[in-house]
Write a protein that holds these residues in place. Structure first.
Motif, PDB file in Angstrom:
ATOM      1  N   THR A 112      69.816 -60.595 -11.249  1.00 57.47           N
ATOM      2  CA  THR A 112      70.176 -59.930 -12.775  1.00 57.47           C
ATOM      3  C   THR A 112      71.690 -59.929 -12.714  1.00 57.47           C
ATOM      4  O   THR A 112      72.322 -60.365 -13.752  1.00 57.47           O
ATOM      5  CB  THR A 112      69.459 -58.558 -12.972  1.00 57.47           C
ATOM      6  OG1 THR A 112      68.288 -58.714 -13.066  1.00 57.47           O
ATOM      7  CG2 THR A 112      70.202 -58.011 -14.244  1.00 57.47           C
ATOM      8  N   ILE A 113      72.289 -59.513 -11.679  1.00 58.56           N
ATOM      9  CA  ILE A 113      73.742 -59.124 -11.582  1.00 58.56           C
ATOM     10  C   ILE A 113      74.570 -60.642 -11.748  1.00 58.56           C
ATOM     11  O   ILE A 113      75.456 -61.022 -12.565  1.00 58.56           O
ATOM     12  CB  ILE A 113      74.350 -58.677 -10.365  1.00 58.56           C
ATOM     13  CG1 ILE A 113      74.036 -57.093 -10.461  1.00 58.56           C
ATOM     14  CG2 ILE A 113      75.665 -58.822 -10.027  1.00 58.56           C
ATOM     15  CD1 ILE A 113      73.878 -56.383  -9.268  1.00 58.56           C
ATOM     16  N   VAL A 114      73.901 -61.420 -11.020  1.00 58.49           N
ATOM     17  CA  VAL A 114      74.345 -63.018 -10.973  1.00 58.49           C
ATOM     18  C   VAL A 114      74.402 -63.709 -12.197  1.00 58.49           C
ATOM     19  O   VAL A 114      75.219 -64.123 -12.619  1.00 58.49           O
ATOM     20  CB  VAL A 114      73.655 -63.738  -9.900  1.00 58.49           C
ATOM     21  CG1 VAL A 114      74.252 -65.415  -9.781  1.00 58.49           C
ATOM     22  CG2 VAL A 114      74.101 -63.278  -8.387  1.00 58.49           C
ATOM     23  N   ILE A 115      73.188 -63.722 -12.777  1.00 63.74           N
ATOM     24  CA  ILE A 115      73.087 -64.077 -14.154  1.00 63.74           C
ATOM     25  C   ILE A 115      73.931 -63.584 -15.124  1.00 63.74           C
ATOM     26  O   ILE A 115      74.517 -64.203 -16.034  1.00 63.74           O
ATOM     27  CB  ILE A 115      71.389 -63.906 -14.567  1.00 63.74           C
ATOM     28  CG1 ILE A 115      70.377 -64.857 -13.791  1.00 63.74           C
ATOM     29  CG2 ILE A 115      71.318 -64.206 -16.135  1.00 63.74           C
ATOM     30  CD1 ILE A 115      69.178 -64.690 -13.899  1.00 63.74           C
ATOM     31  N   GLY A 116      73.996 -62.233 -15.095  1.00 68.25           N
ATOM     32  CA  GLY A 116      74.859 -61.518 -16.184  1.00 68.25           C
ATOM     33  C   GLY A 116      76.335 -61.892 -15.877  1.00 68.25           C
ATOM     34  O   GLY A 116      77.125 -62.135 -17.223  1.00 68.25           O
ATOM     35  N   ILE A 117      76.996 -61.883 -14.817  1.00 64.20           N
ATOM     36  CA  ILE A 117      78.383 -62.520 -14.665  1.00 64.20           C
ATOM     37  C   ILE A 117      78.334 -63.718 -14.996  1.00 64.20           C
ATOM     38  O   ILE A 117      79.584 -64.237 -15.558  1.00 64.20           O
ATOM     39  CB  ILE A 117      78.700 -62.318 -13.003  1.00 64.20           C
ATOM     40  CG1 ILE A 117      78.512 -60.645 -12.665  1.00 64.20           C
ATOM     41  CG2 ILE A 117      80.034 -62.881 -12.939  1.00 64.20           C
ATOM     42  CD1 ILE A 117      79.623 -59.810 -13.476  1.00 64.20           C
ATOM     43  N   ILE A 118      77.643 -64.728 -14.568  1.00 62.68           N
ATOM     44  CA  ILE A 118      77.861 -66.102 -15.107  1.00 62.68           C
ATOM     45  C   ILE A 118      77.529 -66.037 -16.601  1.00 62.68           C
ATOM     46  O   ILE A 118      78.534 -66.926 -17.357  1.00 62.68           O
ATOM     47  CB  ILE A 118      76.604 -66.833 -14.360  1.00 62.68           C
ATOM     48  CG1 ILE A 118      76.963 -67.086 -13.046  1.00 62.68           C
ATOM     49  CG2 ILE A 118      76.460 -68.404 -15.155  1.00 62.68           C
ATOM     50  CD1 ILE A 118      76.093 -67.670 -12.126  1.00 62.68           C
ATOM     51  N   MET A 119      76.794 -65.500 -17.360  1.00 65.79           N
ATOM     52  CA  MET A 119      76.632 -65.450 -18.760  1.00 65.79           C
ATOM     53  C   MET A 119      78.025 -65.056 -19.423  1.00 65.79           C
ATOM     54  O   MET A 119      78.477 -65.356 -20.493  1.00 65.79           O
ATOM     55  CB  MET A 119      75.710 -64.693 -19.185  1.00 65.79           C
ATOM     56  CG  MET A 119      74.181 -65.184 -18.915  1.00 65.79           C
ATOM     57  SD  MET A 119      72.645 -64.460 -19.616  1.00 65.79           S
ATOM     58  CE  MET A 119      72.841 -64.739 -21.347  1.00 65.79           C
ATOM     59  N   ILE A 120      78.555 -63.820 -18.873  1.00 67.54           N
ATOM     60  CA  ILE A 120      79.772 -63.384 -19.398  1.00 67.54           C
ATOM     61  C   ILE A 120      80.875 -64.265 -19.260  1.00 67.54           C
ATOM     62  O   ILE A 120      81.727 -64.604 -20.050  1.00 67.54           O
ATOM     63  CB  ILE A 120      80.127 -61.937 -18.609  1.00 67.54           C
ATOM     64  CG1 ILE A 120      79.200 -60.720 -19.006  1.00 67.54           C
ATOM     65  CG2 ILE A 120      81.714 -61.812 -18.713  1.00 67.54           C
ATOM     66  CD1 ILE A 120      79.522 -59.715 -18.390  1.00 67.54           C
ATOM     67  N   SER A 121      80.951 -64.941 -18.003  1.00 66.55           N
ATOM     68  CA  SER A 121      81.988 -66.132 -17.729  1.00 66.55           C
ATOM     69  C   SER A 121      81.756 -67.204 -18.742  1.00 66.55           C
ATOM     70  O   SER A 121      82.590 -67.778 -19.119  1.00 66.55           O
ATOM     71  CB  SER A 121      81.736 -66.691 -16.436  1.00 66.55           C
ATOM     72  OG  SER A 121      82.089 -65.578 -15.073  1.00 66.55           O
ATOM     73  N   LEU A 122      80.594 -67.853 -19.011  1.00 65.93           N
ATOM     74  CA  LEU A 122      80.152 -68.868 -19.724  1.00 65.93           C
ATOM     75  C   LEU A 122      80.757 -68.370 -21.109  1.00 65.93           C
ATOM     76  O   LEU A 122      81.595 -69.273 -22.130  1.00 65.93           O
ATOM     77  CB  LEU A 122      78.955 -69.114 -19.758  1.00 65.93           C
ATOM     78  CG  LEU A 122      78.606 -69.958 -18.657  1.00 65.93           C
ATOM     79  CD1 LEU A 122      76.821 -70.038 -18.589  1.00 65.93           C
ATOM     80  CD2 LEU A 122      79.303 -71.379 -18.376  1.00 65.93           C
ATOM     81  N   SER A 123      80.357 -67.207 -21.624  1.00 59.74           N
ATOM     82  CA  SER A 123      80.822 -66.761 -22.868  1.00 59.74           C
ATOM     83  C   SER A 123      82.393 -66.657 -23.012  1.00 59.74           C
ATOM     84  O   SER A 123      82.874 -67.012 -24.070  1.00 59.74           O
ATOM     85  CB  SER A 123      80.432 -65.443 -23.300  1.00 59.74           C
ATOM     86  OG  SER A 123      78.852 -65.275 -23.088  1.00 59.74           O
ATOM     87  N   TRP A 124      83.192 -66.110 -22.488  1.00 63.39           N
ATOM     88  CA  TRP A 124      84.438 -66.406 -22.141  1.00 63.39           C
ATOM     89  C   TRP A 124      84.917 -67.864 -22.193  1.00 63.39           C
ATOM     90  O   TRP A 124      85.987 -68.136 -23.078  1.00 63.39           O
ATOM     91  CB  TRP A 124      85.280 -65.519 -21.053  1.00 63.39           C
ATOM     92  CG  TRP A 124      86.609 -65.365 -20.854  1.00 63.39           C
ATOM     93  CD1 TRP A 124      87.631 -66.172 -20.246  1.00 63.39           C
ATOM     94  CD2 TRP A 124      87.734 -64.700 -22.087  1.00 63.39           C
ATOM     95  NE1 TRP A 124      88.690 -65.827 -20.548  1.00 63.39           N
ATOM     96  CE2 TRP A 124      88.771 -65.082 -21.712  1.00 63.39           C
ATOM     97  CE3 TRP A 124      87.151 -64.145 -23.262  1.00 63.39           C
ATOM     98  CZ2 TRP A 124      89.678 -64.432 -22.427  1.00 63.39           C
ATOM     99  CZ3 TRP A 124      88.333 -63.684 -23.889  1.00 63.39           C
ATOM    100  CH2 TRP A 124      89.600 -63.836 -23.719  1.00 63.39           C
TER     101      TRP A 124
END
Length: 523
Positions: free
Chosen positions: A40-52
């Protein structure tokens, strides 16, 4: 910029994003595990990175509207991904040790989050910039602009699908996690080379970094992910990162987590001193065990076969069926732990699927299925235990190992004990010397049958010491207050809390003693 290059870039960058994401959890597994929380953490951080990245990509495209700028961005991502297998494990270990010293209670959540940010956010922000930039470059303000945008995002998504499949089924099991990163870095380098060859700008730089990436991809790596410990053998499968270690007379297997171990075997003794010894005494709870012609045993989570070898030794008339989801673990059992096919028939399957489809009845069913330090959610619910119960003989028993034997109120241990008690008439528990809890459950008879079976056991008997310890510490579980179900289960959070308690206790003495204190020994 021609449409073929636009669509190819969308596909390959989408593929690389998911390739990096799938490999990211494997890189972090030796330090923080591979539980649902870490995912969950990995997916969340990656989604935040992609959004930015999407946001920055749109603004950059409006400002420059130049493909050169786009491919510089892709090249930077490729170079960073090349460096991940060279530096990532050291960064993760520094973060791990820092948190052990400063904030051990947040080791898993804070450690996985910080590691993911430091190691993976930069290249994923860069790759996130690609899609909006491609849209800006591809639009020619014709009637089919919407169709072009749709194709870009469709190909990016299809690329993401391919990028999910390649690491899982091809690269991680065959060339490993570290070279999986290099594979996707090489894909991005080839894409950049294709663009720069036709323009002869920044070509030399891209060739140099591409050749270096290719060299790293081809040359064998001599180090392992858990570099801080002496490793006899290292394996990667579809399910696990596996470490075989040897220390004095003990061989151990660790799955995903690089501290503690999940299987152990001693060279000079079948008994290990860990929880397997207690679990293997479970048949003494059977009615008139010494009169049974055959004892049918099912092991869910067979691992390297420690329990099987012990039961077969103590009860030679046992017929054992093992279930292990990871065929690589079964290979390791034979290669490093002396397991022989004649000891048990081992099926490669998910434990719950096996139980649900089994038509056999067993006298003893041992539940010891773990994914690193985590109990698989679907094998820790009332519905699952009811399915296991349906596979028991009339006087059969269920044996279960709980890896973190916390005594705190509402601990994962308490939940699992109550859930099993909700399905069985009698449940007994006893804490082992290595922080585990063994549960014995049955519908008929009970502790009196155990006492009857061991009453005349001579002092010289090989099991005498262990059964006496069980007899002195066993307690009956009567509560059914906290029950986990298929519909409602918070086992991941419960395990995280219990694990934090163990970490805090170990760190209170010294962070350097973590390997001595964390004996998380599930098969």
């Amino acid at each position: 910029m021609n449409k073929l290059l636009v669509f190819s870039t969308a596909f390959l960058c989408g593929m690389s994003v998911m390739g990096v994401e799938m490999a990211a959890t494997r890189l972090l597994a030796p330090y923080f595990g591979a539980s649902q929380i870490v995912w969950t953490i990995v997916i969340g951080i990656i989604m935040i990175s992609l959004s930015w990245g999407y946001f920055r990509g749109g603004k950059t495209a409006d400002k420059f509207n130049n493909p050169d700028k786009l491919f510089i961005t892709i090249w930077k991502a490729a170079v960073w991904i090349t460096l991940i297998p060279l530096l990532g494990k050291y960064l993760a270990s520094v973060i791990f040790m820092g948190l052990m010293a400063l904030a051990p209670s947040g080791l898993i959540i804070a450690g996985a989050s910080l590691s993911c940010l430091v190691i993976f956010s930069f290249p994923l922000i860069k790759l996130g910039m690609v899609s909006p930039y491609l849209v800006k470059l591809a639009l020619d303000h014709q009637d089919n602009d919407g169709e072009i945008v749709g194709k870009i995002y469709a190909l990016s998504t299809i690329g993401s699908l391919v990028g999910t499949l390649i690491p899982t089924f091809i690269t991680i099991p065959t060339i490993g996690t570290q070279k999986t990163f290099l594979f996707f870095a090489m894909v991005l380098h080839i894409l950049c080379l294709y663009y720069y060859i036709g323009r002869r700008v920044k070509l030399k730089r891209t060739v140099i970094t591409g050749v270096l990436t290719l060299a790293f991809l081809i040359i064998p790596f001599g180090s392992n992910l858990a570099f801080w410990k002496e490793v006899k053998a290292e394996y990667e499968s579809n399910y696990n990162y596996l470490i075989v270690s040897e220390n004095n007379d003990v061989t151990t297997l660790s799955t995903n987590v690089g501290f503690g171990f999940q299987s152990a075997s001693k060279k000079d003794s079948l008994f290990t001193g860990y929880y397997y010894d207690y679990a293997s005494m479970a048949p003494f709870f059977l009615k008139d065990v010494d009169k049974l012609e055959k004892i049918k045993v099912l092991v869910l989570g067979h691992g390297t076969g420690t329990f099987t070898k012990q039961v077969k030794h103590v009860f030679p008339n046992s017929e054992i069926q093992g279930v292990e989801i990871d065929k690589k673990v079964n290979y390791i059992a034979k290669e490093h732990f002396g397991f022989k096919d004649e000891l048990a028939k081992v099926s490669i399957s998910d434990g719950r699927v096996f139980v649900k489809t089994s038509k056999e009845k067993y006298d003893v069913i041992f539940i010891d299925a773990y994914h690193d330090i985590s109990t698989p959610f679907h094998m820790a619910t009332k519905e699952f235990y009811e399915e296991v119960k349906s596979c028991l003989t009339e006087n059969g028993i269920i044996v279960m190992n709980i890896s973190i034997g916390s005594t705190n109120e509402k601990s994962v241990s308490q939940y699992l004990q109550h859930t099993l008690r909700a399905c069985m008439n009698k449940v007994y528990s006893y804490q082992t010397t290595d922080n585990n809890v063994i549960l014995i459950a049955m519908n008929n008879y009970g502790l009196e049958q155990f006492n009857q079976n061991i009453k005349n056991m001579p002092q010289s008997h090989q099991c005498k010491k262990v059964v006496d310890q069980i007899k002195s510490k066993v307690t009956e579980v009567n509560d059914k207050k906290y029950v986990l179900t298929d519909d409602l289960s918070n086992i991941e959070l419960l395990e995280q809390k219990s694990f934090s308690d163990v970490i805090n206790k170990a760190a209170a003495e010294s962070p350097l003693k973590i390997n001595l204190k964390l004996k998380i020994n599930q098969e």
